[in-house]
Enzyme design. Sequence first.
Site, PDB file in Angstrom:
ATOM      1  N   ARG A   9      49.871  86.965  45.810  1.00  0.00           N
ATOM      2  CA  ARG A   9      51.403  87.509  46.433  1.00  0.00           C
ATOM      3  C   ARG A   9      52.641  87.486  45.436  1.00  0.00           C
ATOM      4  NH1 ARG A   9      50.290  84.611  52.351  1.00  0.00           N
ATOM      5  NH2 ARG A   9      49.606  86.584  53.208  1.00  0.00           N
ATOM      6  N   ASP A  29      45.440  80.116  58.033  1.00  0.00           N
ATOM      7  CA  ASP A  29      45.776  80.571  56.679  1.00  0.00           C
ATOM      8  C   ASP A  29      45.600  82.202  56.474  1.00  0.00           C
ATOM      9  OD1 ASP A  29      46.899  79.456  53.905  1.00  0.00           O
ATOM     10  OD2 ASP A  29      45.602  81.399  53.672  1.00  0.00           O
ATOM     11  N   ASP A  57      45.259  70.973  50.513  1.00  0.00           N
ATOM     12  CA  ASP A  57      45.363  71.681  49.210  1.00  0.00           C
ATOM     13  C   ASP A  57      46.574  72.462  48.972  1.00  0.00           C
ATOM     14  OD1 ASP A  57      45.349  73.675  51.508  1.00  0.00           O
ATOM     15  OD2 ASP A  57      43.663  74.919  50.561  1.00  0.00           O
ATOM     16  N   HIS A  58      47.658  72.567  49.869  1.00  0.00           N
ATOM     17  CA  HIS A  58      48.892  72.855  49.733  1.00  0.00           C
ATOM     18  C   HIS A  58      49.923  72.150  49.276  1.00  0.00           C
ATOM     19  CE1 HIS A  58      47.435  76.714  51.652  1.00  0.00           C
ATOM     20  NE2 HIS A  58      48.261  77.121  51.545  1.00  0.00           N
ATOM     21  N   SER A  64      52.204  85.368  55.377  1.00  0.00           N
ATOM     22  CA  SER A  64      51.670  84.199  55.714  1.00  0.00           C
ATOM     23  C   SER A  64      51.219  83.970  57.162  1.00  0.00           C
ATOM     24  CB  SER A  64      52.553  83.130  55.173  1.00  0.00           C
ATOM     25  OG  SER A  64      52.315  82.023  56.069  1.00  0.00           O
ATOM     26  N   ARG A  83      52.181  81.175  58.508  1.00  0.00           N
ATOM     27  CA  ARG A  83      52.805  80.332  59.216  1.00  0.00           C
ATOM     28  C   ARG A  83      53.583  80.483  60.554  1.00  0.00           C
ATOM     29  NH1 ARG A  83      56.587  81.222  53.972  1.00  0.00           N
ATOM     30  NH2 ARG A  83      54.275  80.880  53.237  1.00  0.00           N
TER      31      ARG A  83
HETATM   32  C1  MIC Z   1      50.669  81.481  51.709  1.00  0.00           C
HETATM   33  O1  MIC Z   1      49.669  81.962  51.008  1.00  0.00           O
HETATM   34  O2  MIC Z   1      51.708  81.891  51.973  1.00  0.00           O
HETATM   35  C2  MIC Z   1      50.230  80.354  52.410  1.00  0.00           C
HETATM   36  C3  MIC Z   1      51.247  79.281  52.165  1.00  0.00           C
HETATM   37  O3  MIC Z   1      48.778  79.927  52.182  1.00  0.00           O
HETATM   38  C4  MIC Z   1      50.314  80.649  54.092  1.00  0.00           C
HETATM   39  C5  MIC Z   1      50.088  79.465  55.004  1.00  0.00           C
HETATM   40  C6  MIC Z   1      51.295  78.607  55.098  1.00  0.00           C
HETATM   41  O4  MIC Z   1      52.354  79.086  54.999  1.00  0.00           O
HETATM   42  O5  MIC Z   1      51.346  77.457  55.053  1.00  0.00           O
HETATM   43  C7  MIC Z   1      49.168  81.779  54.318  1.00  0.00           C
HETATM   44  O6  MIC Z   1      48.891  82.593  53.758  1.00  0.00           O
HETATM   45  O7  MIC Z   1      49.087  81.709  55.790  1.00  0.00           O
HETATM   46 FE1  SF4 Z   2      47.234  78.596  48.778  1.00  0.00          FE
HETATM   47 FE2  SF4 Z   2      48.254  80.646  50.334  1.00  0.00          FE
HETATM   48 FE3  SF4 Z   2      48.167  80.965  47.385  1.00  0.00          FE
HETATM   49 FE4  SF4 Z   2      45.959  81.123  48.587  1.00  0.00          FE
HETATM   50  S1  SF4 Z   2      47.728  82.406  48.712  1.00  0.00           S
HETATM   51  S2  SF4 Z   2      46.394  79.653  46.731  1.00  0.00           S
HETATM   52  S3  SF4 Z   2      46.076  79.604  50.193  1.00  0.00           S
HETATM   53  S4  SF4 Z   2      49.267  79.232  48.910  1.00  0.00           S
END
Ligand code: MIC
Ligand code: SF4
Length: 648
Positions: free
Chosen positions: A379, A119, A64-65, A533, A535
Amino acid sequence: MGYTVSQKILKEHLISGEMIPGNEISFRIDQTLTQDSTGTMAYLQFEAIGVPRVKTKLSVAYIDHNMLQSGFENADDHKYIQTVAAKYGIRFSRPGNGVCHQVHIERFGVPGQTLLGSDSHTPTCGGIGMLAIGAGGLDVAVAMGGGPYYISMPRMSKVELTGRLARWATAKDIILEVLRIMTVKGGVGKIIEYSGDALVHLSVPERATITNMGAELGATTSIFPSDEVTKRFLEAQGRADAFVPLEADPDAVYDEVISIDLSKLKPMVAKPHMPDNVVPVTEVAGLKVDQVCIGSCTNSSLHDMLKVAAILKGQTVHPDVSLVISPGSKQVLNMMAEVGALADMIAAGARILECACGPCIGMGQSPKTDAISLRTNNRNFYARSGTASAQVYLVSPEVAAIAAIRGEVTNPEDFGTPPTVQMPERFQVNDNLVVVPPEDPSSIEVVRGPNIQPFPTNTELPDMIEGKILVKLEDNITTDHIMPSNSKLLPFRSNIPYLADYCLTPSDPHFPEKAKKCGGGFIVGGANYGQGSSREHAALVPLYLGVKGVLAISFARIHMANLINNGILPLSFENPSDYDRISILDDLVVQDVRRQVAQAAVGEPIRITDRTLGIEIKAQCRISRRQADILLAGGLLNYTRQNAGDDI
Ligand code: MIC
Ligand code: SF4
């Protein structure tokens, strides 16, 4: 003494430890989820652990990313994840099926069960009374292998919601209000439970918006009880069997209680660049808008989309605005098409994107220079949209849709009557994009394209660590600062050497070069270092650059776990005023560090010498005995291999 909702679930799943706040506990994980930007690493780590098949009740791998395919890299990663999923017994949610959290709550989440996801927004499933927690990929890999998940037992916070939402106020405004009150570090070490007479009026998608954005509080997770509303939602998803009732005991004890009267709530907005920078929409009314993005795992449900469509119906998007809409799942998109909502959006001039994270993670739709971008995301961290000079504001779908028409932030009261939408008795259920793994995987070959590179592993902690302070950062540094992610960088999530050249560049463009020249060293941070995140790249990349320790005022939960899992010392100033004494390029040394780390588990401070200033700094390393052993082993993977058979 009675139990709270989450205490009940933890008690049922407890493997070790006493459920006393601050104590390390471990518990069984029923379900896991991964997504593609953390999944490649999680599955490489899972393969390295060497378990032949996942041991959870259910594990799902979502794509999905990393959806833009402007080179072979993302498609290679998708194929790797698809084949690894088939080999190890994991369901594979194909690209196009939707954002992991939206799909998981619709199709897989179960009240009363535990979910660990790679996530940070995994707590979305708390909207149906599931104990759902975000973690680094390695922790999820261990859970897939049947290992328990360890946390420090959180304190319990209750948010009591009373009354009915005032006109134009929404679930988004509830969580923005909670963020205003608690701030982005207010939830660290806590589970947030929602209760109160308002709950009967809050649908599951609304609850999910709230639990989703609990991640922005830094909370371990957020949860609603499982009640009649949950039951109706699961029935409408054709999953009535998944329902179990679950509520807090009347005499459950909470460490803090926050009350919000929904009838007094106004539409809110989080201003750049922090989700807790919250004011009423009226304070920014009149601000000209260049871009509006509706979607992301926070606000992409059918409920949200129908309200947006009702506002857009018969209107035209303002000529100065680009409106993009990403529905959360195939189910949502299909149903929008069925009831005509999609047609209303298209007719108004919305640009419809696929069901994916998209603009939320800078995977396309980066706005123009200096743009004002209104988003329904969770965010608005600096530079996350892919355009560093853009100003991102977080709002409800209703406020977003109205701004798209008017071309400026508008108090919805000046727009007219709020839309009321009818939710369907039954959702359209078609799981044809979820590939079920074969019973016999012997013929499956895991496909690894050239983008899949080995990941760095640490070595046992030596007796002494030393190095320079490479950078000194302020409070609330996010993982988007430490390891930026956008459409250009996300394709390299399985290529740590490549990503290393971008580490911490939003804060210090010369950081990677400096770290390489100095052969690694230390990072100094302020409060809540590593928020955002899950990550683990925000730990793996510093590890690759030779970072041995992070000395900060305090840490965000998931990032601290990721540092430990990769053998990097998370050190908190015992005396925060020491932060002001030390400077970039000071020479630090930690003598006898193995003994000191072992002692840290019983509360002894770690003594660091600043050789440049000739002073000693004391730091706390708030770790358990097990975490001390992980650090001594040089990370969780080494520790797990050494102790194979104990947990897994
Ligand atoms: C995000 O919203 O920052 C992400 C991308 O979903 C991350 C995961 C990632 O960095 O791949 C998260 O929220 O954990
Ligand atoms: Fe995707 Fe992270 Fe954004 Fe949610 S907050 S839509 S999981 S990138």
